[in-house]
Design a protein around this motif. Structure first.
Motif, PDB file in Angstrom:
ATOM      1  N   LYS A 239     -10.875 -50.504 -21.680  1.00 54.61           N
ATOM      2  CA  LYS A 239     -10.357 -50.118 -22.999  1.00 54.61           C
ATOM      3  C   LYS A 239     -10.993 -50.967 -24.096  1.00 54.61           C
ATOM      4  O   LYS A 239     -11.437 -50.460 -25.127  1.00 54.61           O
ATOM      5  N   SER A 240     -11.036 -52.266 -23.841  1.00 51.67           N
ATOM      6  CA  SER A 240     -11.598 -53.181 -24.830  1.00 51.67           C
ATOM      7  C   SER A 240     -13.077 -52.925 -25.047  1.00 51.67           C
ATOM      8  O   SER A 240     -13.566 -52.934 -26.187  1.00 51.67           O
ATOM      9  N   GLU A 241     -13.794 -52.683 -23.942  1.00 53.39           N
ATOM     10  CA  GLU A 241     -15.228 -52.429 -24.056  1.00 53.39           C
ATOM     11  C   GLU A 241     -15.517 -51.118 -24.767  1.00 53.39           C
ATOM     12  O   GLU A 241     -16.502 -51.006 -25.499  1.00 53.39           O
ATOM     13  N   GLU A 242     -14.651 -50.146 -24.549  1.00 55.65           N
ATOM     14  CA  GLU A 242     -14.840 -48.865 -25.228  1.00 55.65           C
ATOM     15  C   GLU A 242     -14.669 -49.028 -26.733  1.00 55.65           C
ATOM     16  O   GLU A 242     -15.438 -48.479 -27.530  1.00 55.65           O
ATOM     17  N   GLU A 243     -13.673 -49.808 -27.122  1.00 53.92           N
ATOM     18  CA  GLU A 243     -13.472 -50.059 -28.548  1.00 53.92           C
ATOM     19  C   GLU A 243     -14.652 -50.825 -29.128  1.00 53.92           C
ATOM     20  O   GLU A 243     -15.129 -50.529 -30.231  1.00 53.92           O
TER      21      GLU A 243
END
Length: 456
Positions: A239-243
Motif C-alpha cells: 500500500k505504501s509503495e503504491e502511494e
C-alpha cells in the motif's frame, strides 16, 4: 562408713569393736550393709557393660548406614561418572532419605555433594528433552526460565564431570541460539508492525531481511507464526509503495532531478550560488539512480562527487566517491524539499567546449603517390593503380573505373580494370576491387592494405 551404736562415732563398716569406746558392734547389720554394697557394685558393673554393648551396636549400625548410603549414591552413576539413564527424581528422593540418616558429618557432606551432582545431571537431561526434539530443534513452548535452569545445572556439573558438560553444552548452546534468534526477530517485527500498521522506518529491504531470517528459524510452528505477521507487513508495504509510486509517476524526470539537487545542497555546506552552478545530476535510464557531478571550471573536467539512490517513496541515500554511505544525507525528497528550495537552486549551464582535434583531415588526394612495404609497392594516381614487386617488376596494373572515399573511416575504395598482359601473367582481361585505409600515428602517415602497412 557406719556409726558406733554407743558413742556414735564414725567407724568403718567391717569394724566389730569401736575404736573409740570399745563397744561391740552388731555384726549382722554390717554384713547386710556389705552385702548391699556388693549388690550395688554389681549393678553398676552390669550397667557399664550394657552401655558398652549399646555403644558398640550404635557404632556398627552407623557403619552400616554409611555403607548403605554410599552404595545407593554410587549406584546412581556409571563407570564414566555419568548419571545412569534409569535414574528418576523419585529414585533421587529415596537415596536422599538414606543419606539424611548418615550420622558422620564428613561422610554425609560428601554424599550430599554427589546427590547435588546427580540432581543437576537429571535436571539437564530432563530440561533438554523438554525443549529439544530428536533433531535438536526447540519447541514453541520453550521459556527463558527453562534455559536458565539448564545452564545453572550445567555450571554445577562442569567442575565435577567435564565429559557430561561437553556432551550437553552443545545442545544447550544450540537451543539458546535458536531461542535468541527467535526472540530478537519477534521484537524487531513488533517494533515495525503494531495494530496492523507499519511504522515509517519500514522499507522493502528491511522486510526482505526479516523474511530471510525467518526462513532460518528451524521450528515450523514458530516460523509460521512470524510469517503471518510478515505477511501483514508486506500488505502494508505494498500500500505504501503504491502511494509512493504515484508520487514518482506524477513527477517528471526534470522535477525529480531538481528535488535531488535541492535536497543534496540542503544537506551540504555549499552556500555560494556560483559554486552550485558547477554541480549537476547525471543518471542513466532513471533519475532514481545517479551521480552528483562537479565540473572544475579551471580544468574544464568533470568528477563524480558521489552517487545516490532513490526509492519509490522518495527516500534518498548518498554514497561518497570512496564508497562510504553517509547517513547524514538520509532523508526524503518529498517530505524535506519545498518548492522554494527548488527555485533557489541556480540553473546548471554546461560551458561550451572548444575541442582541439589534432587528427588530420584526409581526403581522396591523400592517397595519391607511391607506398612501399618491404619489397612491395603500391602506386595510386587519379586514373591508375599499380601493385607490384620492386625486385621482379611483376605487377598488377589496372585502370581505375570508379573510386570513392569514406571520410569517417578514411577508406578509399577502388574498382579497377586490368587488360590481358603476358608479362605479369594476366591471360585475360579482368575487373578487381581494392580498399586502402590511410592512418597517422605519431606524425607518421601510412596506408593499410590487406593488413599490411605501406609507407611513402
Amino acid at each position: 562408713m557406719k556409726k558406733c551404736s554407743k558413742c556414735k562415732k564414725k567407724i568403718s563398716d567391717d569394724t566389730i569393736i569401736c575404736n573409740f569406746c570399745g563397744e561391740q558392734q552388731d555384726i549382722s547389720r554390717s554384713g547386710r550393709a556389705l552385702k548391699k554394697n556388693k549388690k550395688k557394685t554389681l549393678i553398676i558393673s552390669l550397667c557399664f557393660v550394657g552401655l558398652l554393648v549399646i555403644l558398640a551396636g550404635g557404632f556398627l549400625y552407623m557403619q552400616h548406614q554409611n555403607e548403605v548410603a554410599k552404595k545407593d549414591v554410587a549406584a546412581l552413576f556409571d563407570s564414566d561418572n555419568l548419571l545412569k539413564e534409569d535414574v528418576t527424581s523419585d529414585k533421587l528422593a529415596m537415596v536422599n532419605r538414606t543419606v539424611s540418616k548418615v550420622i558422620n558429618p564428613q561422610v554425609k557432606k560428601s554424599l550430599q555433594e554427589d546427590l547435588i551432582t546427580a540432581t543437576s545431571m537429571l535436571n539437564v537431561n530432563e530440561g533438554l528433552k523438554a525443549i529439544l526434539n530428536d533433531e535438536n530443534i526447540i519447541n514453541e513452548k520453550v521459556t527463558t526460565k527453562q534455559l536458565n535452569d539448564i545452564k545453572d545445572s550445567l555450571d554445577k556439573v562442569k567442575s565435577v564431570s567435564k565429559k557430561f558438560y561437553a556432551d550437553n553444552i552443545k545442545s544447550y548452546s544450540s537451543a539458546q541460539q535458536q531461542y535468541n534468534e527467535y526472540i530478537k526477530l519477534v521484537k524487531e517485527i513488533e517494533a515495525l508492525y503494531k495494530n496492523t500498521n507499519i511504522n515509517e522506518d519500514t522499507s522493502r529491504a528491511i522486510y526482505e531481511k526479516l523474511m530471510s531470517r525467518n526462513e532460518k528459524i528451524k521450528n515450523d510452528s514458530l516460523k509460521k507464526n512470524l510469517a503471518t505477521k510478515l505477511t501483514g507487513i508486506e500488505k502494508e508495504l505494498l500500500k505504501s509503495e503504491e502511494e509512493a509510486r504515484k508520487n514518482i509517476i506524477n513527477l517528471s524526470e526534470v522535477e525529480i532531478v531538481n528535488r535531488v539537487k535541492a535536497y543534496y545542497f540542503s544537506q551540504t555546506d555549499i552556500t555560494d550560488d556560483s559554486v552550485k552552478v558547477n554541480y549537476s545530476v547525471a543518471y542513466s535510464g532513471s533519475p532514481s539512480n545517479g551521480d552528483i557531478m562537479y565540473l572544475n571550471p579551471l580544468t574544464n573536467t568533470s568528477s563524480v562527487e558521489g552517487s545516490y539512490t532513490l526509492t519509490n517513496r522518495g527516500d534518498f541515500k548518498y554514497t561518497d566517491a570512496t564508497g562510504n554511505v553517509l547517513p547524514e544525507y538520509n532523508g526524503n525528497i518529498f517530505d524535506d524539499v519545498s518548492q522554494e528550495m527548488i527555485d533557489a537552486i541556480p540553473e546548471f549551464v554546461p560551458p561550451s567546449e572548444e575541442t582541439i582535434d589534432d587528427t588530420p583531415e584526409f581526403t581522396q588526394s591523400s592517397f595519391m603517390g607511391d607506398w612501399t612495404s618491404e619489397n612491395l609497392i603500391i602506386s595510386i594516381t587519379e586514373s591508375e593503380v599499380v601493385m607490384g614487386k620492386q625486385q621482379s617488376g611483376s605487377a598488377v596494373f589496372g585502370h581505375i573505373v570508379e573510386q570513392s572515399f569514406d571520410g569517417n573511416t578514411n577508406t578509399l575504395s577502388i574498382s579497377a580494370y586490368e587488360e590481358a598482359n603476358r608479362l605479369n601473367g594476366a591471360s585475360k582481361d579482368r575487373e578487381f576491387n581494392v580498399q586502402f585505409v590511410i592512418k597517422q600515428n605519431e606524425g607518421e602517415t601510412y596506408i593499410e592494405y590487406q593488413g599490411k602497412k605501406f609507407q611513402q
